[in-house]
Design a protein around this motif. Sequence first.
Motif, PDB file in Angstrom:
ATOM      1  N   ALA A  32       1.113  -1.154   0.276  1.00  0.00           N
ATOM      2  CA  ALA A  32       0.038   0.106  -0.054  1.00  0.00           C
ATOM      3  C   ALA A  32       1.256   0.657  -0.190  1.00  0.00           C
ATOM      4  N   SER A  33       2.087   1.408   0.115  1.00  0.00           N
ATOM      5  CA  SER A  33       2.591   2.409  -0.557  1.00  0.00           C
ATOM      6  C   SER A  33       3.985   2.703  -2.094  1.00  0.00           C
ATOM      7  N   ARG A 150     -12.263  16.651  16.611  1.00  0.00           N
ATOM      8  CA  ARG A 150     -14.202  17.016  16.150  1.00  0.00           C
ATOM      9  C   ARG A 150     -14.078  16.483  14.546  1.00  0.00           C
ATOM     10  N   GLN A 151     -12.598  16.738  14.028  1.00  0.00           N
ATOM     11  CA  GLN A 151     -13.446  16.619  12.349  1.00  0.00           C
ATOM     12  C   GLN A 151     -12.983  15.368  12.371  1.00  0.00           C
ATOM     13  N   ARG A 152     -13.858  14.819  10.708  1.00  0.00           N
ATOM     14  CA  ARG A 152     -13.480  13.615  10.259  1.00  0.00           C
ATOM     15  C   ARG A 152     -11.982  13.120   9.281  1.00  0.00           C
ATOM     16  N   VAL A 153     -11.033  12.543  10.109  1.00  0.00           N
ATOM     17  CA  VAL A 153     -10.264  12.472   9.351  1.00  0.00           C
ATOM     18  C   VAL A 153     -10.111  10.913   8.455  1.00  0.00           C
ATOM     19  N   GLU A 154      -8.893  10.834   7.046  1.00  0.00           N
ATOM     20  CA  GLU A 154      -9.733  10.230   6.340  1.00  0.00           C
ATOM     21  C   GLU A 154      -7.776   9.871   6.345  1.00  0.00           C
ATOM     22  N   VAL A 155      -7.228   8.444   6.192  1.00  0.00           N
ATOM     23  CA  VAL A 155      -5.896   8.657   5.956  1.00  0.00           C
ATOM     24  C   VAL A 155      -4.874   8.003   4.722  1.00  0.00           C
ATOM     25  N   ARG A 156      -4.312   8.209   4.049  1.00  0.00           N
ATOM     26  CA  ARG A 156      -3.687   8.044   2.742  1.00  0.00           C
ATOM     27  C   ARG A 156      -1.852   7.762   2.819  1.00  0.00           C
ATOM     28  N   ARG A 157      -1.799   6.537   2.356  1.00  0.00           N
ATOM     29  CA  ARG A 157      -0.604   6.402   2.448  1.00  0.00           C
ATOM     30  C   ARG A 157       0.344   6.560   0.353  1.00  0.00           C
ATOM     31  N   PRO A 158       1.004   7.224   0.369  1.00  0.00           N
ATOM     32  CA  PRO A 158       2.077   7.811  -0.427  1.00  0.00           C
ATOM     33  C   PRO A 158       2.756   6.432  -0.579  1.00  0.00           C
TER      34      PRO A 158
END
Length: 158
Positions: A32-33, A150-158
Amino acid sequence: MQTLRRSTVLFTCLLIAACGSTPPLAPGRSRASLISAEQSRDAAIHAMGLVGTPYRYGGNTVDGGFDCSGLIGFVYRQSAGLATPRTVARLADFGEPVAFDALRTGDLVLFGGGRPTHAGIYVGENRFVHAPSTGGEVRLDRLDGPYWSRQRVEVRRP
């Protein structure tokens, strides 16, 4: 003739198996990177070194200042030779999605849900570097802080 036919069938089976198999990974890389774990750490360190640089809408240089996606692009270009999308909206499809509990240094954190409006670089210990707003500067914040938690967070792996 039958030996030739068996050899041909065996060769064809091996060829199909080889084409369908997943190629081996370079050391330090995950599926995934696009970059190694070492390059991810280097990106995080580089991002921390830019704390205090002025914010500038559309900015993508140390001298001119950064906006959030400009900061990400600069850091990854300098530390890993990786070109990243120039807008937060496009960063939402960049790299691979990662579960929040699998977050590692150098991952991108995107805020705002399905259509993110802000992004930063995770640097470890629940902290991230980002270029927050006009009149501000690149800073280090906590994901569990009063605003960001309080924020919606998404994570992406370059």
